[in-house]
Design a protein around this motif. Structure first.
Motif, mmCIF file in Angstrom:
data_model
loop_
_atom_site.group_PDB
_atom_site.id
_atom_site.type_symbol
_atom_site.label_atom_id
_atom_site.label_comp_id
_atom_site.label_asym_id
_atom_site.label_seq_id
_atom_site.Cartn_x
_atom_site.Cartn_y
_atom_site.Cartn_z
ATOM 1 N N ALA A 87 -5.555 0.840 -0.748
ATOM 2 C CA ALA A 87 -6.238 1.515 -1.854
ATOM 3 C C ALA A 87 -6.367 3.011 -1.567
ATOM 4 O O ALA A 87 -6.150 3.851 -2.455
ATOM 5 N N LEU A 88 -6.687 3.358 -0.328
ATOM 6 C CA LEU A 88 -6.773 4.765 0.061
ATOM 7 C C LEU A 88 -5.398 5.437 -0.064
ATOM 8 O O LEU A 88 -5.292 6.575 -0.539
ATOM 9 N N ALA A 89 -4.353 4.726 0.322
ATOM 10 C CA ALA A 89 -2.990 5.253 0.189
ATOM 11 C C ALA A 89 -2.676 5.580 -1.265
ATOM 12 O O ALA A 89 -2.126 6.642 -1.570
ATOM 13 N N LEU A 90 -3.042 4.679 -2.160
ATOM 14 C CA LEU A 90 -2.773 4.896 -3.589
ATOM 15 C C LEU A 90 -3.577 6.069 -4.131
ATOM 16 O O LEU A 90 -3.091 6.842 -4.964
ATOM 17 N N TRP A 91 -4.812 6.221 -3.647
ATOM 18 C CA TRP A 91 -5.637 7.345 -4.084
ATOM 19 C C TRP A 91 -5.006 8.671 -3.639
ATOM 20 O O TRP A 91 -4.885 9.606 -4.424
#
Length: 195
Positions: A87-91
């Motif tokens: 999720a952090l990667a996508l953000w």
């Protein structure tokens, strides 16, 4: 539903979200004229390695279960951690695209009216798009309980990064000169405050 299945579903949803984020920027980029192109065969190899490691090989594993001999027991903590990291990667991926706007390109290109972006994630690192790929690879390593599929993303990312980052920085130095050199002095490459 097994813990391993949850990890695989989260990974699939993450890849779909990745494409949904990238697609509109890819469409817009085609409308902006390219002024300079530094594409090389090694860049093509790097992009192919990243695609293979972060999407094709793990996708094949999720679809078929092959190679089952490399499976290991899935853990709930690992899937939870992998979900957070992905999720952090996508953000970071979304923010990087948003900050670059019309300057974004999948290959090493300078676009018409190209500007040096130093805001958002670019205020901390010079290559947050690579940061997002590193995080995707880490997330994948925790989400998929198979030694081959889980580590393929980190390997694919590393090949892309080390084949491309020096060329990208040379291209930016050629185009932005002292402005980019100053930017390099106050930022790290992909990990804030470390590297």
């Amino acid at each position: 539903m097994s813990v391993a299945s949850v990890g695989e579903i989260v990974w699939v949803l993450g890849i779909v979200a990745w494409y949904v984020i990238r697609y509109p920027f890819e469409r817009r980029a085609k409308r902006v004229q390219v002024v300079s192109n530094a594409r090389t065969p090694s860049e093509t190899i790097g992009l192919a390695a990243a695609l293979f490691g972060l999407a094709i090989l793990p996708g094949f594993y999720v679809a078929t279960g092959f190679p089952q001999s490399a499976d290991y027991p899935a853990r709930a903590w690992s899937v939870a951690l992998g979900t957070i990291i992905f999720a952090l990667a996508l953000w970071v991926f979304r923010r990087s695209h948003k900050e670059l706007g019309r300057n974004w390109s999948i290959t090493l290109e300078i676009r018409e009216k190209h500007k040096l972006v130093c805001t958002g994630p670019y205020a901390l690192v010079r290559h947050p798009m690579y940061t997002s790929f590193l995080l995707m690879g880490l997330g994948q390593a925790f989400l998929l309980s198979n030694w081959v599929a889980s580590l393929a993303g980190l390997i694919g990312f590393a090949i892309l990064f080390f084949l491309r980052v020096n060329k990208e920085e040379r291209m930016m130095l050629e185009n932005f000169g002292p402005q980019y050199r100053t930017y390099m002095e106050r930022t790290k490459r992909i990990i804030p405050y470390l590297y």
